[in-house]
Motif scaffolding. Structure first.
Motif, short mmCIF file in Angstrom:
data_model
loop_
_atom_site.label_atom_id
_atom_site.label_comp_id
_atom_site.label_asym_id
_atom_site.label_seq_id
_atom_site.Cartn_x
_atom_site.Cartn_y
_atom_site.Cartn_z
N SER B 19 0.85 -1.20 0.00
CA SER B 19 0.00 0.00 0.00
C SER B 19 0.88 1.24 0.00
O SER B 19 1.93 1.25 0.63
CB SER B 19 -0.90 0.03 1.24
OG SER B 19 -1.71 -1.11 1.32
N THR B 80 0.41 -5.82 3.01
CA THR B 80 -0.69 -5.27 3.80
C THR B 80 -1.57 -6.38 4.37
O THR B 80 -1.91 -7.34 3.69
CB THR B 80 -1.55 -4.32 2.94
OG1 THR B 80 -0.68 -3.43 2.24
CG2 THR B 80 -2.49 -3.51 3.80
N ASP B 84 -4.22 -3.80 9.12
CA ASP B 84 -3.76 -2.48 8.70
C ASP B 84 -4.93 -1.58 8.32
O ASP B 84 -4.74 -0.38 8.10
CB ASP B 84 -2.81 -2.60 7.51
CG ASP B 84 -1.51 -3.31 7.86
OD1 ASP B 84 -0.97 -4.03 6.99
OD2 ASP B 84 -1.05 -3.17 9.02
#
Lengths: 114, 113
Positions: B19, B80, B84
């Motif tokens: 990300s 990720t 998260d």
């Protein structure tokens, strides 16, 4: 080691009333800052207390006032509440002696003004 | 005064992907830039910071990049995970600007399993 403690967690007040929010800083921290976070937005700085004095203030009216006690805990007072004061109020503690003024945030007080 | 903002309000990624969350700032007075993670019902949690005289800093699964030329900050999260998922804020702090944090508007990261 307790982090930052805020009370109450939730509060509902009527427009025109007054409210007091409380914050106990993280152990070893001597500075307390207050932030207002409207829904979906980033926190906005209200003011900062160190050595029982207001050191810095953001763009908030005088209806917002605070206090810091000798044990470093702090209160945020808001008078003549408006609907627009509904928000999450965050307390963050830090230490002037810190390397980068590392802030620790509490979980906040959710204030709803009706 | 300084303002800190974000490009994307919502970012949806697949679990395991990387990300990247971006942030733009308009004032160069900050001495530090900090990324915070805020989960529902909680206060902002420190993730990583970077001094204004650095251009990259790595933590555990996170990397912050600072491009002072274009006044841009980014947070990269590797691999990720569902945990998260949260709202991420960047903030700046300047020693000569009152030592208060100036936050951007936040990006919501949604991780799809």
């Amino acid at each position: 080691d307790a982090g930052v403690t805020q009370s109450p967690t939730h509060l509902i007040k009527t427009r025109g009333q007054q409210v007091t929010l409380r914050c106990s800083p993280k152990s070893g921290h001597d500075t307390v800052s207050w932030y207002q976070q409207a829904l979906g937005q980033g926190p906005q700085f209200i003011f900062q207390y160190y050595e029982e004095e207001e050191r810095q203030r953001g763009n908030f009216p005088d209806r917002f006032s605070g206090h810091q006690f000798p044990n470093y805990s702090s209160e945020l007072n808001v008078n003549a509440l408006l609907l627009g004061d509904s928000a999450l109020y965050l307390c963050a503690s830090s230490t002037i002696r810190g390397a980068n003024y590392g802030y620790t945030f509490g979980s906040g007080t959710r204030l709803t003004v009706v | 005064g300084e303002s800190v903002g974000l490009h994307l309000p919502t970012l949806s990624v697949q679990e395991g992907d990387n990300s990247i969350i971006n942030c733009a700032y308009s004032n160069s007075a900050s001495d530090y830039f900090i990324w915070y993670k805020q989960e529902s019902g909680k206060g902002p949690q420190f993730i990583i910071d970077i001094r204004s005289n650095m251009d990259k800093r790595q933590g555990q699964r996170v990397t912050v990049l600072l491009n002072k030329t274009v006044k841009h900050l980014s947070l990269q999260i590797a691999a990720t995970q569902p945990g998260d998922s949260a709202v991420y804020f960047c903030a700046g702090i300047g020693y000569n600007a009152g030592n208060m944090l100036t936050f951007g508007g936040g990006t919501r990261l949604m991780v799809k399993p």
